[in-house]
Scaffold this motif. Sequence first.
Motif, PDB file in Angstrom:
ATOM      1  N   GLU A  95       0.830  -1.205   0.000  1.00 50.42           N
ATOM      2  CA  GLU A  95       0.000   0.000   0.000  1.00 50.42           C
ATOM      3  C   GLU A  95       0.862   1.251   0.000  1.00 50.42           C
ATOM      4  O   GLU A  95       0.554   2.237  -0.681  1.00 50.42           O
ATOM      5  N   ASP A  99       0.792   4.135  -2.878  1.00 50.28           N
ATOM      6  CA  ASP A  99       0.608   5.560  -2.570  1.00 50.28           C
ATOM      7  C   ASP A  99       1.787   6.380  -3.078  1.00 50.28           C
ATOM      8  O   ASP A  99       1.612   7.483  -3.607  1.00 50.28           O
ATOM      9  N   TRP A 102       1.656   6.566  -6.930  1.00 51.96           N
ATOM     10  CA  TRP A 102       0.539   7.422  -7.324  1.00 51.96           C
ATOM     11  C   TRP A 102       0.921   8.899  -7.180  1.00 51.96           C
ATOM     12  O   TRP A 102       0.622   9.716  -8.056  1.00 51.96           O
ATOM     13  N   PRO A 182     -12.742  12.572  -7.383  1.00 54.71           N
ATOM     14  CA  PRO A 182     -12.087  12.097  -6.150  1.00 54.71           C
ATOM     15  C   PRO A 182     -12.625  10.772  -5.643  1.00 54.71           C
ATOM     16  O   PRO A 182     -11.855   9.866  -5.305  1.00 54.71           O
ATOM     17  N   ALA A 183     -13.941  10.633  -5.608  1.00 53.50           N
ATOM     18  CA  ALA A 183     -14.537   9.409  -5.073  1.00 53.50           C
ATOM     19  C   ALA A 183     -14.225   8.204  -5.967  1.00 53.50           C
ATOM     20  O   ALA A 183     -13.901   7.123  -5.480  1.00 53.50           O
ATOM     21  N   ARG A 184     -14.351   8.401  -7.277  1.00 48.70           N
ATOM     22  CA  ARG A 184     -14.077   7.281  -8.198  1.00 48.70           C
ATOM     23  C   ARG A 184     -12.624   6.850  -8.122  1.00 48.70           C
ATOM     24  O   ARG A 184     -12.306   5.654  -8.132  1.00 48.70           O
ATOM     25  N   ARG A 185     -11.724   7.809  -8.052  1.00 48.00           N
ATOM     26  CA  ARG A 185     -10.310   7.465  -7.979  1.00 48.00           C
ATOM     27  C   ARG A 185      -9.976   6.766  -6.664  1.00 48.00           C
ATOM     28  O   ARG A 185      -9.185   5.816  -6.648  1.00 48.00           O
ATOM     29  N   GLU A 186     -10.561   7.235  -5.575  1.00 46.70           N
ATOM     30  CA  GLU A 186     -10.300   6.585  -4.294  1.00 46.70           C
ATOM     31  C   GLU A 186     -10.784   5.137  -4.310  1.00 46.70           C
ATOM     32  O   GLU A 186     -10.119   4.246  -3.779  1.00 46.70           O
ATOM     33  N   ARG A 187     -11.934   4.886  -4.921  1.00 47.99           N
ATOM     34  CA  ARG A 187     -12.438   3.505  -5.008  1.00 47.99           C
ATOM     35  C   ARG A 187     -11.503   2.650  -5.860  1.00 47.99           C
ATOM     36  O   ARG A 187     -11.202   1.502  -5.515  1.00 47.99           O
ATOM     37  N   LEU A 189      -8.268   3.141  -6.437  1.00 47.84           N
ATOM     38  CA  LEU A 189      -7.011   2.919  -5.722  1.00 47.84           C
ATOM     39  C   LEU A 189      -7.170   1.856  -4.643  1.00 47.84           C
ATOM     40  O   LEU A 189      -6.269   1.039  -4.426  1.00 47.84           O
ATOM     41  N   ALA A 190      -8.313   1.855  -3.976  1.00 52.02           N
ATOM     42  CA  ALA A 190      -8.561   0.833  -2.956  1.00 52.02           C
ATOM     43  C   ALA A 190      -8.594  -0.566  -3.576  1.00 52.02           C
ATOM     44  O   ALA A 190      -8.060  -1.528  -3.013  1.00 52.02           O
ATOM     45  N   LYS A 193      -5.062  -1.692  -4.487  1.00 46.07           N
ATOM     46  CA  LYS A 193      -4.330  -2.141  -3.298  1.00 46.07           C
ATOM     47  C   LYS A 193      -4.762  -3.546  -2.890  1.00 46.07           C
ATOM     48  O   LYS A 193      -3.924  -4.395  -2.541  1.00 46.07           O
TER      49      LYS A 193
END
Length: 211
Positions: A95, A99, A102, A182-187, A189-190, A193
């Motif tokens: 992770e 990060d 990214w 932001p929300a789509r990218r965070e999902r 990236l999760a 990982k």
Amino acid sequence: MDARTYPAKATPKSLRTRARILDSAMRLFAEIGYHAATNALIADAAKLTRGAMLYHFANREELVEAAIQHIELARARLFEQAARASAAPGLDASEAAIDAYWALLHEAPFVAFAELEAAARTDPMLRARLAAAQTAFDRAQVGDRFGALAQAGADPRFQTSRDLGRFLLEGIARGAMTYDQPARRERLLAVVKRAVRMLNRKGDIHDLWRD
């Protein structure tokens, strides 16, 4: 053309000017694109006359070749800094690597290189000059340093883990999300990982790897 052929260009002042030109080229490639960043605009950004620019780079090909080397060196330095940074206590190594990479993908040298790769698809001169840098980065930078950050191991499973993380991140960074970024990218990236962790942990019940 290099300092051995033209020793006058190896003076400290000349080297500083050359570095200013190449920094300007890298920044403009990242900000407005390879084709829009003409030699004239690069000269203006470096606060040089066209004649002064020609003293250092007689044509587009010379400038591009030097800029690729300059950008690749800047990427290598950033990668080395990231590799030396330790992960926060309790954070999974893979992770931390994801990060770190990214974040690197949004630095000017990485953005500029991505722009060169995109432009090279239809520019034979650029494509030819970029090939060696692409190979060097794939083997020495990502293959070793991203691997050291993410997970020890050289077998195909761990190589696939590194490749999955790297190329998914690069695709997300270059993707054209038009809403709720932001929300789509965070999902995404999760999910990256989780997928990398699954590949790194052999025998997981949800194993992605098939021997």
